[in-house]
Design a protein around this motif. Structure first.
Motif, mmCIF file in Angstrom:
data_model
loop_
_atom_site.group_PDB
_atom_site.id
_atom_site.type_symbol
_atom_site.label_atom_id
_atom_site.label_comp_id
_atom_site.label_asym_id
_atom_site.label_seq_id
_atom_site.Cartn_x
_atom_site.Cartn_y
_atom_site.Cartn_z
ATOM 1 N N TYR A 192 0.824 -1.205 0.000
ATOM 2 C CA TYR A 192 0.000 0.000 0.000
ATOM 3 C C TYR A 192 0.861 1.259 0.000
ATOM 4 C CZ TYR A 192 1.009 0.255 5.037
ATOM 5 O OH TYR A 192 1.633 0.349 6.263
ATOM 6 N N LEU A 383 -2.635 3.330 -8.726
ATOM 7 C CA LEU A 383 -3.491 2.148 -8.842
ATOM 8 C C LEU A 383 -3.221 1.414 -10.163
ATOM 9 C CD1 LEU A 383 -5.664 0.921 -6.988
ATOM 10 C CD2 LEU A 383 -7.384 2.066 -8.367
ATOM 11 N N ASP A 386 1.069 -0.313 -9.883
ATOM 12 C CA ASP A 386 1.183 -0.617 -8.464
ATOM 13 C C ASP A 386 2.613 -0.868 -7.979
ATOM 14 O OD1 ASP A 386 1.644 -3.308 -9.287
ATOM 15 O OD2 ASP A 386 -0.517 -3.663 -9.325
ATOM 16 N N LEU A 389 3.616 1.271 -4.984
ATOM 17 C CA LEU A 389 3.188 0.986 -3.609
ATOM 18 C C LEU A 389 4.450 0.726 -2.785
ATOM 19 C CD1 LEU A 389 0.187 -1.391 -4.403
ATOM 20 C CD2 LEU A 389 0.069 1.037 -3.790
ATOM 21 N N LYS A 427 -7.637 -4.698 -5.576
ATOM 22 C CA LYS A 427 -6.981 -3.452 -5.199
ATOM 23 C C LYS A 427 -7.986 -2.320 -5.216
ATOM 24 C CE LYS A 427 -5.109 -3.022 -9.930
ATOM 25 N NZ LYS A 427 -3.844 -2.853 -10.706
ATOM 26 N N TYR A 439 -4.156 0.518 -2.118
ATOM 27 C CA TYR A 439 -3.681 -0.805 -1.697
ATOM 28 C C TYR A 439 -3.856 -1.852 -2.798
ATOM 29 C CZ TYR A 439 -8.533 -2.280 -1.271
ATOM 30 O OH TYR A 439 -9.838 -2.602 -1.546
ATOM 31 N N LYS A 440 -3.107 -2.937 -2.619
ATOM 32 C CA LYS A 440 -3.268 -4.120 -3.456
ATOM 33 C C LYS A 440 -3.068 -5.348 -2.576
ATOM 34 C CE LYS A 440 -1.472 -6.665 -7.456
ATOM 35 N NZ LYS A 440 -0.418 -6.720 -8.511
#
Length: 487
Positions: A192, A383, A386, A389, A427, A439-440
């Motif tokens: 995240y 997003l 990713d 993150l 996600k 987040y994922k």
């Protein structure tokens, strides 16, 4: 807070309706402004059960006071109106009345001994000898603006409903336990990023601010002002000794409680006790002063022009001033051992602020809006890509295994985890306004069952809440509901 209450309205309706005695330690807020319909003594009828005005007002006061105690200055009459508190209270009492109809059909009663035992269980009413003190009890009831009979009827209804719910309490089946347990034991590992205003660069020019102000100028107004005449009734020449204060404290100990409803020690509230004791002593003098003031026999002590909410007057005074008209003379209000009688001489409505006065406020709001938009744009980019993150959960999180997702606060971490498990997507983005959580889910598994007792209890609570909710829905089809409460 308002949006939270609106989203969780179903559970507010189910969980607050037995609220009359639960908030016994909360202070009364006064209910002279309640607007009832024409029916003499009730605000509604459900089946054969009437909802009395006294019970409605008492419940409203207690729930309002509980919210005010919990949220402080963020909760006031305006907020109460925005969330529809009067409707929430009425719906809660309708739900209780539905269950009372069913309890009456089953022949459930509450004996005088059960009622007396319930009253005796409240620590607020216990005197020095460890037994219920009749003076404390009577003073408490009187301070709430109701009679002992009213209070005991309210409590008897609550006890009757509790008896009914015990009779229909159903334990969850093994299959239901397993389903709920599995839900709580699903663990997710996350990557995240928390986006904050520091992650974006925003500037605004004077031209942009001017343009923004012109589009939103009605948002920038001066506060409503009031020209007031104030008549003070002060405690003069009254000598008080500690014995008198202690005696008053012992008879009115329920007025001096902490946020948990526990009575504070005399030494910790001595000044507060003295203030309230003085107010009792000069209450009659304040009423006489107000009467003479209304007749023009005495002049105001001083005159003030104050913006709404000015700290020179307490919140209680502003609540009453805001509902008054020009020329009204309010009943005396206690302030630190004195009373003030207030006459509203003039009300000056809010005015649109000139640009020079509003510039800094408009700049602040424009910066906030542009920052928020840039943060959202950055969240969308992350997003899609990713790899940006930059943080990872320490372990597998679940609904029964929380983790503080730094740099989020524990409270925001809890909100984020609940939203992740409420969403079926791999996600997503969670908006906290002052930060955005992207987040994922990178890994998922069923965790070991190391909190069986907790999960079994959670299963029982979920089933009980759903049972009560659905029972109330069915009873609302069986019994007619009439409301005499005006909006």
């Amino acid at each position: 807070m308002i949006s939270w209450m609106q989203r969780h309205n179903k559970y507010l309706v189910v969980t607050i309706w037995i609220a009359t005695i639960a908030f016994i330690g909360a202070g009364a807020v006064g209910w002279g402004s309640m607007n009832f319909g024409s029916t003499a003594n009730s605000v509604g009828k459900v089946g054969d059960v009437y909802i009395s005005k006294v019970k409605y007002a008492y419940t409203y006061d207690n729930i309002y006071a509980e919210f005010a105690q919990k949220y402080g200055n963020k909760f006031d009459r305006k907020t109460a109106k925005e969330i529809g508190l009067s409707k929430i209270v009425f719906n809660n009492l309708v739900n209780e009345a539905l269950l009372l109809n069913l309890a009456n059909e089953y022949g459930i009663i509450v004996s005088d001994k059960e009622l007396a035992d319930a009253i005796a269980n409240y620590k607020l009413f216990i005197g020095k000898d460890g037994h219920i003190d009749e003076n404390i009890y009577e003073n408490f009831v009187r301070s709430r603006g109701i009679t002992k009979r009213d209070f005991e009827n309210i409590l008897r209804d609550e006890l009757k409903v509790k008896k009914l719910l015990r009779l229909i309490d159903v334990k969850p089946l093994d299959f239901e336990k397993e389903v709920i347990k599995t839900t709580f034991l699903i663990g997710d590992k996350l990557k995240y990023k928390v986006i904050t205003p520091k992650d974006v660069n925003v500037t605004v020019s004077d031209d942009e601010i001017k343009k923004y102000w012109e589009m939103h100028k009605n948002n920038y107004k001066t506060k409503k002002e009031y020209q007031l005449s104030l008549l003070w009734t002060r405690a003069k020449g009254i000598n008080i000794n500690d014995d008198e204060l202690k005696k008053y404290y012992q008879s009115n100990s329920f007025k001096f409680t902490d946020e948990k409803g526990l009575v504070k020690k005399f030494e910790d509230v001595k000044d507060e006790v003295k203030d309230k004791f003085l107010l009792e002593k000069i209450k009659k003098s304040a009423a006489i002063d107000r009467s003479r003031f209304k007749k023009g026999k005495i002049e105001a002590t001083n005159k003030e022009t104050l913006a709404y909410g000015d700290s020179k007057l307490p919140k209680e005074a502003w609540d009453k001033i805001s509902k008054a008209n020009v020329g009204d003379i309010l009943k005396p209000i206690g302030i630190k051992g004195s009373y003030v009688t207030i006459r509203i001489d003039k009300i000056i409505p809010p005015q649109v602020m000139k640009f020079d006065s509003a510039k800094e406020l408009a700049k602040r709001d424009l910066l906030k809006e542009k920052t928020y938009n840039k943060m959202n744009k950055l969240a969308d980019e992350i997003l899609k890509e990713d790899t940006k993150l930059d943080k990872e959960s320490k372990g597998f999180i679940s609904l029964s295994n929380y983790e503080v997702l730094s740099p989020l606060t524990p409270q925001d971490s809890l909100i984020a985890i609940k939203k992740i498990f409420a969403d079926s997507k791999e996600k997503g983005v969670i908006d906290f306004k002052d930060s955005i959580f992207v987040y994922k889910i990178t890994e998922q598994k069923i965790l070991k069952d190391n909190k069986l007792a907790l999960l079994n209890n959670e299963s029982k609570n979920i089933k009980s809440n759903e049972l009560i909710y659905n029972l109330i829905k069915e009873l609302s089809k069986k019994y007619s509901i009439s409301s005499y409460l005006k909006d």
